[in-house]
Design a protein around this motif. Structure first.
Motif, PDB file in Angstrom:
ATOM      1  N   GLU A 256       1.161  -1.595   0.228  1.00  0.00           N
ATOM      2  CA  GLU A 256       0.355  -0.240  -0.256  1.00  0.00           C
ATOM      3  C   GLU A 256       1.298   1.517   0.219  1.00  0.00           C
ATOM      4  N   TRP A 257       1.510   1.368  -1.061  1.00  0.00           N
ATOM      5  CA  TRP A 257       2.602   2.213  -1.454  1.00  0.00           C
ATOM      6  C   TRP A 257       1.893   3.534  -0.744  1.00  0.00           C
ATOM      7  N   ALA A 258       1.092   3.893  -2.254  1.00  0.00           N
ATOM      8  CA  ALA A 258       0.538   5.238  -2.508  1.00  0.00           C
ATOM      9  C   ALA A 258      -0.241   5.852  -0.665  1.00  0.00           C
ATOM     10  N   LEU A 259      -0.800   4.995  -0.006  1.00  0.00           N
ATOM     11  CA  LEU A 259      -1.539   5.534   0.871  1.00  0.00           C
ATOM     12  C   LEU A 259      -0.086   5.774   2.455  1.00  0.00           C
ATOM     13  N   LYS A 265       3.428  11.476   4.185  1.00  0.00           N
ATOM     14  CA  LYS A 265       3.647  12.966   4.091  1.00  0.00           C
ATOM     15  C   LYS A 265       3.335  13.622   5.237  1.00  0.00           C
ATOM     16  N   ARG A 266       1.802  13.401   5.833  1.00  0.00           N
ATOM     17  CA  ARG A 266       1.479  13.856   7.213  1.00  0.00           C
ATOM     18  C   ARG A 266       1.732  13.866   8.776  1.00  0.00           C
ATOM     19  N   PHE A 267       2.578  13.176   8.777  1.00  0.00           N
ATOM     20  CA  PHE A 267       2.942  13.264   9.689  1.00  0.00           C
ATOM     21  C   PHE A 267       4.696  13.317   9.911  1.00  0.00           C
ATOM     22  N   LEU A 268       5.047  13.857   8.589  1.00  0.00           N
ATOM     23  CA  LEU A 268       5.946  14.341   8.722  1.00  0.00           C
ATOM     24  C   LEU A 268       5.568  16.363   7.982  1.00  0.00           C
ATOM     25  N   CYS A 269       4.566  16.154   7.822  1.00  0.00           N
ATOM     26  CA  CYS A 269       4.597  17.350   6.719  1.00  0.00           C
ATOM     27  C   CYS A 269       5.218  17.398   5.479  1.00  0.00           C
ATOM     28  N   LEU A 270       5.289  16.544   5.017  1.00  0.00           N
ATOM     29  CA  LEU A 270       6.585  16.804   3.440  1.00  0.00           C
ATOM     30  C   LEU A 270       5.490  17.222   2.588  1.00  0.00           C
ATOM     31  N   ARG A 318      -4.591  -3.538  11.110  1.00  0.00           N
ATOM     32  CA  ARG A 318      -4.439  -2.850  11.969  1.00  0.00           C
ATOM     33  C   ARG A 318      -4.073  -1.240  10.584  1.00  0.00           C
ATOM     34  N   PHE A 319      -3.579  -1.683   9.545  1.00  0.00           N
ATOM     35  CA  PHE A 319      -3.064  -0.506   8.539  1.00  0.00           C
ATOM     36  C   PHE A 319      -4.926  -0.158   8.067  1.00  0.00           C
ATOM     37  N   ALA A 320      -5.300  -1.577   7.293  1.00  0.00           N
ATOM     38  CA  ALA A 320      -6.144  -1.468   6.419  1.00  0.00           C
ATOM     39  C   ALA A 320      -7.033  -1.205   7.349  1.00  0.00           C
ATOM     40  N   ASP A 321      -7.925  -1.400   8.855  1.00  0.00           N
ATOM     41  CA  ASP A 321      -8.609  -0.508   9.400  1.00  0.00           C
ATOM     42  C   ASP A 321      -8.625   0.906  10.207  1.00  0.00           C
ATOM     43  N   ASN A 322      -6.815   1.532   9.954  1.00  0.00           N
ATOM     44  CA  ASN A 322      -7.143   2.638  10.663  1.00  0.00           C
ATOM     45  C   ASN A 322      -6.875   3.803  10.047  1.00  0.00           C
ATOM     46  N   ILE A 323      -5.601   3.075   8.659  1.00  0.00           N
ATOM     47  CA  ILE A 323      -5.400   4.287   8.219  1.00  0.00           C
ATOM     48  C   ILE A 323      -6.553   3.930   6.807  1.00  0.00           C
ATOM     49  N   ILE A 329      -6.269  11.021   4.432  1.00  0.00           N
ATOM     50  CA  ILE A 329      -5.345   9.939   3.554  1.00  0.00           C
ATOM     51  C   ILE A 329      -4.877   9.831   1.885  1.00  0.00           C
ATOM     52  N   ARG A 330      -6.953   8.550   2.195  1.00  0.00           N
ATOM     53  CA  ARG A 330      -7.147   8.691   0.558  1.00  0.00           C
ATOM     54  C   ARG A 330      -7.027   9.233  -0.372  1.00  0.00           C
ATOM     55  N   HIS A 331      -7.352  10.653   0.225  1.00  0.00           N
ATOM     56  CA  HIS A 331      -7.329  11.754  -1.364  1.00  0.00           C
ATOM     57  C   HIS A 331      -5.933  11.919  -1.009  1.00  0.00           C
ATOM     58  N   ASP A 332      -5.114  11.792  -0.502  1.00  0.00           N
ATOM     59  CA  ASP A 332      -3.146  12.801  -0.948  1.00  0.00           C
ATOM     60  C   ASP A 332      -3.150  11.110  -1.670  1.00  0.00           C
ATOM     61  N   ALA A 333      -3.529  10.371  -0.734  1.00  0.00           N
ATOM     62  CA  ALA A 333      -2.385   8.230  -1.665  1.00  0.00           C
ATOM     63  C   ALA A 333      -2.687   8.150  -3.347  1.00  0.00           C
ATOM     64  N   ARG A 334      -4.188   9.121  -3.596  1.00  0.00           N
ATOM     65  CA  ARG A 334      -4.727   9.300  -5.421  1.00  0.00           C
ATOM     66  C   ARG A 334      -3.856  10.436  -5.564  1.00  0.00           C
ATOM     67  N   ASP A 335      -3.696  11.339  -5.251  1.00  0.00           N
ATOM     68  CA  ASP A 335      -2.393  12.171  -5.713  1.00  0.00           C
ATOM     69  C   ASP A 335      -1.413  11.318  -6.743  1.00  0.00           C
ATOM     70  N   ILE A 336      -1.014  10.916  -5.388  1.00  0.00           N
ATOM     71  CA  ILE A 336       0.633  10.339  -4.467  1.00  0.00           C
ATOM     72  C   ILE A 336       0.403   9.303  -5.951  1.00  0.00           C
ATOM     73  N   SER A 337      -0.125   8.269  -6.419  1.00  0.00           N
ATOM     74  CA  SER A 337       0.155   7.444  -7.247  1.00  0.00           C
ATOM     75  C   SER A 337      -0.824   8.395  -8.039  1.00  0.00           C
ATOM     76  N   GLN A 338      -0.885   9.356  -9.375  1.00  0.00           N
ATOM     77  CA  GLN A 338      -0.973  10.277 -10.525  1.00  0.00           C
ATOM     78  C   GLN A 338      -0.460  11.092 -10.275  1.00  0.00           C
ATOM     79  N   LEU A 339       0.849  11.600  -9.559  1.00  0.00           N
ATOM     80  CA  LEU A 339       2.086  12.589  -9.721  1.00  0.00           C
ATOM     81  C   LEU A 339       3.317  11.338  -9.788  1.00  0.00           C
ATOM     82  N   GLN A 340       3.179  10.780  -9.261  1.00  0.00           N
ATOM     83  CA  GLN A 340       4.355   9.643  -9.529  1.00  0.00           C
ATOM     84  C   GLN A 340       3.856   9.159 -10.869  1.00  0.00           C
ATOM     85  N   HIS A 341       2.633   8.343 -11.328  1.00  0.00           N
ATOM     86  CA  HIS A 341       2.543   8.422 -12.745  1.00  0.00           C
ATOM     87  C   HIS A 341       3.004   8.721 -13.708  1.00  0.00           C
ATOM     88  N   GLN A 342       2.772  10.247 -13.458  1.00  0.00           N
ATOM     89  CA  GLN A 342       2.825  11.452 -14.530  1.00  0.00           C
ATOM     90  C   GLN A 342       4.991  11.030 -14.088  1.00  0.00           C
TER      91      GLN A 342
END
Length: 377
Positions: A256-259, A265-270, A318-323, A329-342
């Motif tokens: 679940e790399w993007a997630l 990203k949110r923990f370290l404010c990247l 635990r990751f699946a249930d809580n993250i 987080i899902r919104h950021d993951a989708r953006d990360i996946s799209q940017l990675q693809h680009q």
């Protein structure tokens, strides 16, 4: 322990977002990243090293690039190098995360740091390890027919381990003391021994390397071990796994790399740019494709290496249930996946400027710390 996500302003414009983050998100120091073997941990380690460099902070620098390997982290003045070795903001190098390692870090920081790691499906991790480290040692130790990981090769390995298990159980009934000294486990997989024993017995050194690189990796890296470094079974293993919760704050998942990058990203404010995967390595998909292996072989592998599966599945659940249930987080993951693809498409069309390797960025950090120390003195 629950992770507190700091609210960071996001923008479609990467550069604009990076500027906003730098003004509004404080440095989240005092953390320990428990680096695991062949889980995407090096890629993640580079991200963390660059993060420290950008913020003018420093990681702990260990001799030979490790903080605790093959033993845990308990004698920092012997292990750490560089000016003011006990003054650092984070630990991102290999360290066996035992209770003693955790206590040592608390004594240095003066407080409990935030601790996280990354895990990967044990079977694909094993295949990746074979590709990276080579399988000559395993083939020689277990007299396997070839040096290529095929279905028959894995079946032969598992059969050898099952035979070793039966022999060990018989010897265990005769002399438990002998089993303890030889370092054999009930399932026939070599244990991790102390450094003193490694120098005495080359054969034991070989099986220790096999264990660290290929077998029971998570038990080793996360410190679910007995006081002499051997693997745990039954209730002792369950208790060790439960105690691990007290030493970990959150776990990222390779599959679940993007997630996972969204969490980081949110923990370290990247920024989004910070978490894009940029590597000079060409990753081979052939060793990570498990479709060529039968379900029966995978299940057999699971039975033999049950410890790693128990650890992985606990934290994946635990990751699946809580993250996965957090919309932000899902919104950021989708953006990360799209940017990675680009980014990947752009790299196919023209040469990309990649991030430096872990060694290069760590050397830069050490050089900067030396210079800063000279200026202060």
């Amino acid at each position: 322990m629950a992770v507190i996500f700091y609210k960071c302003v996001c923008s479609a414009n990467i550069r604009q977002e990076a500027e906003i983050l730098s003004r509004n998100c404080p440095f989240r120091g005092k953390f320990v990243y428990v680096k695991t073997h062949k889980t995407g941990s090096t890629t993640l380690g580079v991200t963390l090293a660059v993060y420290l460099y950008k913020n003018g902070k420093y990681p702990a620098f260990g001799r030979n690039g490790v903080l605790g390997l093959p033993r845990d982290f308990y004698d920092p003045l012997t292990v750490l190098i560089g000016p003011n070795p006990l003054q650092f903001d984070a630990a991102i190098s290999h360290i066996i995360w035992t209770k003693r390692s955790a206590e040592t870090m608390v004594s240095i920081f003066g407080e409990r740091p935030t601790v996280f790691t990354i895990l990967r499906d044990p079977f694909t991790r094993f295949l990746s390890a074979c590709s990276y480290f080579g399988i000559k040692e395993i083939s020689e130790k277990y007299d396997l027919p070839s040096d290529t990981v095929t279905e028959n090769w894995i079946i032969s390995l598992l059969d050898q381990l099952e035979k070793e298990k039966k022999k060990t159980m018989i010897k265990g009934k005769r002399s438990m003391r002998h089993d303890t000294k030889t370092g054999l486990q009930n399932e026939g997989i070599p244990v991790v021994t102390t450094a003193a024993n490694l120098t005495k017995d080359r054969s034991q050194f070989t099986v220790d390397v096999l264990n660290r690189r290929y077998f029971n990796v998570y038990s080793f890296d996360l410190g679910i071990l007995s006081s002499d470094g051997s693997l745990l079974d039954g209730n002792e293993f369950d208790h060790g796994l439960q105690e691990l919760d007290d030493r970990l704050d959150f776990v990222l998942i390779n599959e679940e790399w993007a997630l996972s990058m969204a969490v980081l990203k949110r923990f370290l404010c990247l920024s989004f740019e910070d978490v894009l995967w940029k590597s000079q390595k060409v990753r081979s998909s052939s060793m990570r494709n498990t479709d060529s292996f039968s379900n029966s072989t995978k299940e057999h592998f699971r039975r033999v290496f049950w410890r790693d599966y128990t650890i992985y599945e606990k934290y994946y659940t635990r990751f699946a249930d809580n993250i996965m249930t957090i919309d932000a987080i899902r919104h950021d993951a989708r953006d990360i996946s799209q940017l990675q693809h680009q980014y990947n498409i752009r790299c196919l069309r023209s040469a990309c400027t990649h991030d430096t390797s872990t060694t290069e960025i760590m050397n830069k950090l050490l050089e900067k710390k030396v210079k800063d120390n000279l200026l202060e003195s």
